[in-house]
Design an enzyme around this catalytic site. Sequence first.
Site, PDB file in Angstrom:
ATOM      1  N   CYS A 198       0.862  -1.184  -0.015  1.00 48.52           N
ATOM      2  CA  CYS A 198      -0.066  -0.045   0.016  1.00 48.52           C
ATOM      3  C   CYS A 198       1.005   1.320   0.127  1.00 48.52           C
ATOM      4  O   CYS A 198       0.573   2.350  -0.770  1.00 48.52           O
ATOM      5  CB  CYS A 198      -1.023  -0.012   1.174  1.00 48.52           C
ATOM      6  SG  CYS A 198      -0.348  -0.006   2.765  1.00 48.52           S
ATOM      7  N   HIS A 250      -2.706   1.174   7.006  1.00 51.07           N
ATOM      8  CA  HIS A 250      -3.099   0.986   5.438  1.00 51.07           C
ATOM      9  C   HIS A 250      -3.369   2.397   4.781  1.00 51.07           C
ATOM     10  O   HIS A 250      -3.642   3.344   5.480  1.00 51.07           O
ATOM     11  CB  HIS A 250      -4.401   0.132   5.043  1.00 51.07           C
ATOM     12  CG  HIS A 250      -4.652  -0.072   3.543  1.00 51.07           C
ATOM     13  ND1 HIS A 250      -3.710  -0.910   2.844  1.00 51.07           N
ATOM     14  CD2 HIS A 250      -5.809   0.235   2.902  1.00 51.07           C
ATOM     15  CE1 HIS A 250      -4.245  -0.859   1.586  1.00 51.07           C
ATOM     16  NE2 HIS A 250      -5.319  -0.209   1.647  1.00 51.07           N
ATOM     17  N   HIS A 264      -5.421   1.634  -4.709  1.00 51.96           N
ATOM     18  CA  HIS A 264      -4.605   1.265  -3.373  1.00 51.96           C
ATOM     19  C   HIS A 264      -4.055  -0.252  -3.887  1.00 51.96           C
ATOM     20  O   HIS A 264      -4.751  -1.164  -4.566  1.00 51.96           O
ATOM     21  CB  HIS A 264      -5.631   1.012  -2.102  1.00 51.96           C
ATOM     22  CG  HIS A 264      -6.465   0.069  -2.017  1.00 51.96           C
ATOM     23  ND1 HIS A 264      -6.533  -0.615  -0.678  1.00 51.96           N
ATOM     24  CD2 HIS A 264      -7.599   0.063  -2.800  1.00 51.96           C
ATOM     25  CE1 HIS A 264      -7.904  -1.494  -0.795  1.00 51.96           C
ATOM     26  NE2 HIS A 264      -8.419  -0.882  -2.048  1.00 51.96           N
TER      27      HIS A 264
END
Length: 195
Positions: free
Chosen positions: A111, A159, A171
């Site tokens: 990420c 994240h 993402h």
Amino acid sequence: MPSHKPALLRTTVVAATAAASAFFALAPAATGAAQDTASAAAVTSVVAPAVAPAVPAAAPAAPVVETPVQDVAATTALNPAALRLAAMNTALAQIGKPYRYGASGPSAFDCSGLTSWAFKQVGVTIPRTSRAQSAVGTPVAKANLQPGDLVFFYKPVSHVAIYIGNGQVVHASTSGQPVKISPLANMPFNSARRV
């Protein structure tokens, strides 16, 4: 004195006055102010007939006033919003590439590897980890998100994604899932930052 010289002198004075008026009317455009296209066309149509008699018939008419052309690269370099959009588009171009923990591209991403790589491609350096990225730039309320903003999830932050508009993010989500677009609402929102 022959009769055509006063007419030529008058035409020259009118042309010079019109050109000066056009210059001062368009001068704000040279300093970055917005220029109305209709008024620019009106100024050109007023100036062009006055100058035309002074130009010999065989010579092509040169433009009297030109609006400066902006250098796209310079505009992008000075415009953080344009840089955020460029980073977002760079991330979107990675859709389908595999997730790999610790990967920073360009063949695979995690990420924060995706977000840091995408911003680096447009000349903006941000930290490598999602937690460190959550401290850069300025905070943005969820209701005020704009495309290109970084969005963080979970507590503590673990994240990160890039907001693309319409409640969606791009993402690198998790193992077995490629870089993709997901609804913002699918993950527990923590915070957002604008770099």
